[in-house]
Motif scaffolding. Structure first.
Motif, mmCIF file in Angstrom:
data_model
loop_
_atom_site.group_PDB
_atom_site.id
_atom_site.type_symbol
_atom_site.label_atom_id
_atom_site.label_comp_id
_atom_site.label_asym_id
_atom_site.label_seq_id
_atom_site.Cartn_x
_atom_site.Cartn_y
_atom_site.Cartn_z
ATOM 1 N N ALA A 40 51.427 -11.813 42.121
ATOM 2 C CA ALA A 40 52.177 -11.169 41.042
ATOM 3 C C ALA A 40 51.955 -9.667 40.997
ATOM 4 O O ALA A 40 52.843 -8.916 40.563
ATOM 5 C CB ALA A 40 51.796 -11.780 39.687
ATOM 6 N N ASN A 41 50.791 -9.212 41.440
ATOM 7 C CA ASN A 41 50.463 -7.793 41.337
ATOM 8 C C ASN A 41 50.455 -7.066 42.673
ATOM 9 O O ASN A 41 51.067 -6.011 42.811
ATOM 10 C CB ASN A 41 49.103 -7.625 40.654
ATOM 11 N N VAL A 42 49.781 -7.611 43.652
ATOM 12 C CA VAL A 42 49.648 -6.905 44.927
ATOM 13 C C VAL A 42 50.909 -7.035 45.775
ATOM 14 O O VAL A 42 51.393 -6.053 46.354
ATOM 15 C CB VAL A 42 48.423 -7.409 45.713
ATOM 16 N N TYR A 43 51.460 -8.241 45.855
ATOM 17 C CA TYR A 43 52.642 -8.460 46.691
ATOM 18 C C TYR A 43 53.795 -7.503 46.379
ATOM 19 O O TYR A 43 54.431 -6.978 47.297
ATOM 20 C CB TYR A 43 53.111 -9.912 46.544
ATOM 21 N N PRO A 44 54.125 -7.265 45.099
ATOM 22 C CA PRO A 44 55.258 -6.368 44.822
ATOM 23 C C PRO A 44 55.076 -4.955 45.376
ATOM 24 O O PRO A 44 56.070 -4.283 45.661
ATOM 25 C CB PRO A 44 55.321 -6.360 43.286
ATOM 26 N N THR A 45 53.843 -4.518 45.546
ATOM 27 C CA THR A 45 53.648 -3.173 46.092
ATOM 28 C C THR A 45 54.127 -3.097 47.541
ATOM 29 O O THR A 45 54.508 -2.022 48.018
ATOM 30 C CB THR A 45 52.174 -2.735 46.017
ATOM 31 N N PHE A 46 54.110 -4.215 48.238
ATOM 32 C CA PHE A 46 54.661 -4.240 49.588
ATOM 33 C C PHE A 46 56.178 -4.376 49.548
ATOM 34 O O PHE A 46 56.886 -3.761 50.362
ATOM 35 C CB PHE A 46 54.041 -5.396 50.384
ATOM 36 N N THR A 47 56.680 -5.166 48.624
ATOM 37 C CA THR A 47 58.130 -5.339 48.487
ATOM 38 C C THR A 47 58.813 -3.992 48.333
ATOM 39 O O THR A 47 59.841 -3.720 48.977
ATOM 40 C CB THR A 47 58.451 -6.226 47.270
ATOM 41 N N TYR A 48 58.245 -3.135 47.504
ATOM 42 C CA TYR A 48 58.880 -1.854 47.217
ATOM 43 C C TYR A 48 58.447 -0.748 48.184
ATOM 44 O O TYR A 48 59.255 0.109 48.542
ATOM 45 C CB TYR A 48 58.596 -1.456 45.770
ATOM 46 N N ALA A 49 57.204 -0.761 48.631
ATOM 47 C CA ALA A 49 56.733 0.313 49.510
ATOM 48 C C ALA A 49 57.219 0.159 50.938
ATOM 49 O O ALA A 49 57.397 1.151 51.648
ATOM 50 C CB ALA A 49 55.200 0.374 49.491
ATOM 51 N N ASP A 50 57.445 -1.076 51.387
ATOM 52 C CA ASP A 50 57.877 -1.272 52.766
ATOM 53 C C ASP A 50 59.344 -0.901 52.974
ATOM 54 O O ASP A 50 59.746 -0.523 54.080
ATOM 55 C CB ASP A 50 57.654 -2.727 53.185
ATOM 56 N N TRP A 54 48.980 2.626 43.673
ATOM 57 C CA TRP A 54 48.735 1.541 42.718
ATOM 58 C C TRP A 54 48.046 0.373 43.398
ATOM 59 O O TRP A 54 47.139 -0.239 42.841
ATOM 60 C CB TRP A 54 50.037 1.114 42.068
ATOM 61 N N ARG A 55 48.448 0.065 44.625
ATOM 62 C CA ARG A 55 47.831 -1.029 45.375
ATOM 63 C C ARG A 55 46.330 -0.771 45.563
ATOM 64 O O ARG A 55 45.521 -1.683 45.438
ATOM 65 C CB ARG A 55 48.506 -1.177 46.733
ATOM 66 N N LYS A 56 45.987 0.452 45.835
ATOM 67 C CA LYS A 56 44.570 0.780 46.023
ATOM 68 C C LYS A 56 43.777 0.537 44.741
ATOM 69 O O LYS A 56 42.662 0.011 44.790
ATOM 70 C CB LYS A 56 44.417 2.236 46.471
ATOM 71 N N THR A 57 44.360 0.894 43.600
ATOM 72 C CA THR A 57 43.652 0.656 42.335
ATOM 73 C C THR A 57 43.471 -0.841 42.090
ATOM 74 O O THR A 57 42.455 -1.266 41.537
ATOM 75 C CB THR A 57 44.392 1.287 41.144
ATOM 76 N N LEU A 58 44.452 -1.630 42.506
ATOM 77 C CA LEU A 58 44.346 -3.085 42.343
ATOM 78 C C LEU A 58 43.207 -3.641 43.202
ATOM 79 O O LEU A 58 42.410 -4.463 42.735
ATOM 80 C CB LEU A 58 45.663 -3.757 42.727
ATOM 81 N N TYR A 59 43.128 -3.211 44.434
ATOM 82 C CA TYR A 59 42.061 -3.681 45.312
ATOM 83 C C TYR A 59 40.685 -3.227 44.807
ATOM 84 O O TYR A 59 39.706 -3.972 44.902
ATOM 85 C CB TYR A 59 42.284 -3.176 46.733
ATOM 86 N N LEU A 60 40.616 -2.013 44.282
ATOM 87 C CA LEU A 60 39.349 -1.528 43.732
ATOM 88 C C LEU A 60 38.932 -2.376 42.534
ATOM 89 O O LEU A 60 37.744 -2.718 42.385
ATOM 90 C CB LEU A 60 39.477 -0.055 43.326
ATOM 91 N N TRP A 61 39.887 -2.704 41.676
ATOM 92 C CA TRP A 61 39.583 -3.581 40.528
ATOM 93 C C TRP A 61 39.063 -4.923 41.011
ATOM 94 O O TRP A 61 38.059 -5.434 40.501
ATOM 95 C CB TRP A 61 40.841 -3.797 39.689
ATOM 96 N N LEU A 62 39.737 -5.502 42.001
ATOM 97 C CA LEU A 62 39.333 -6.804 42.501
ATOM 98 C C LEU A 62 37.931 -6.752 43.085
ATOM 99 O O LEU A 62 37.097 -7.627 42.794
ATOM 100 C CB LEU A 62 40.326 -7.287 43.562
ATOM 101 N N ASP A 63 37.670 -5.746 43.875
ATOM 102 C CA ASP A 63 36.350 -5.650 44.507
ATOM 103 C C ASP A 63 35.251 -5.541 43.464
ATOM 104 O O ASP A 63 34.166 -6.120 43.627
ATOM 105 C CB ASP A 63 36.303 -4.433 45.441
ATOM 106 N N ASN A 64 35.522 -4.830 42.394
ATOM 107 C CA ASN A 64 34.523 -4.675 41.322
ATOM 108 C C ASN A 64 34.263 -5.979 40.579
ATOM 109 O O ASN A 64 33.229 -6.123 39.924
ATOM 110 C CB ASN A 64 34.983 -3.605 40.326
#
Length: 205
Positions: free
Chosen positions: A101-111, A131-141
């Protein structure tokens, strides 16, 4: 089953899932499906939205969406998720939906930014990647276990992280900024059962 996909794309996640669950499938490469041509025609007959993965079941039914395929896999192999009733089960469900729901759309629009913002494609692409980078940083934390997302138990969430680590912003960025995600992806790569699928998708550790 027949899995329509492209090496290294989202279909790689489904390949890992099916392999872990010992569910036999045939892979058909539809590289180029995102442009007019025979590969798109082939995929569009099964899935009018022309998305990968598209999974054709043995009864002829069509499934798409990696999360839906994950739930189907769990019906056949429940051990690839934390047990029902434990705290980790809810977190597994949350992350499964969160990723798509969150990470996938960043590829839909950025690609394909020109599809959605023809007047400012570069800006849309840059904003999506940031935005994708902030999502991954949140997940890693919020990841606390090792060697996998939920400790010693391998789950389907780990399939997502292993494949997504190879996508933008790339393995080097993950290693430098999200060491927990990188470590989980490395752990998945070490599983002999998955080596053939990983190699076929150019996923190297």
């Amino acid at each position: 089953m027949i899995l329509y996909g492209v090496p290294g794309w989202g279909s790689a996640i489904s390949e890992l899932m099916l392999t872990l669950a010992d569910i036999p499938y045939q892979f058909i490469n539809v590289d180029g499906f995102d442009k007019p041509g025979p590969q798109r025609d082939l995929l569009e007959k099964r899935n009018p939205l022309c998305q990968v993965p598209t999974l054709e079941l043995s009864n002829g039914e069509i499934m798409s969406e990696t999360a839906a395929i994950a739930l189907m896999v769990l019906d056949r192999c429940p051990d690839l998720a934390p047990p029902i009733g434990c705290v980790e089960r809810q977190q597994f469900q949350r992350l499964l939906v969160w990723l798509v729901a969150n990470v996938y759309p960043t590829f839909t629009y950025a690609d394909y930014p020109e599809r959605w913002a023809p007047d400012a494609p570069e800006q849309l692409q840059q904003n999506c990647i940031a935005w994708r980078k902030t999502l991954y940083l949140w997940l890693d934390n919020h990841l606390k276990a090792s060697p996998f997302t939920f400790g010693e138990q391998l789950t389907l969430i780990d399939c997502y992280l292993c494949v997504m680590r190879t996508w933008g912003p790339g393995p080097v960025w993950f290693a430098e900024n999200t060491p927990k995600i990188a470590a989980i992806a490395d752990s998945v790569c070490q599983l002999p059962k998955l080596h053939k699928v990983l190699k076929g998708n150019d996923i190297l550790c």
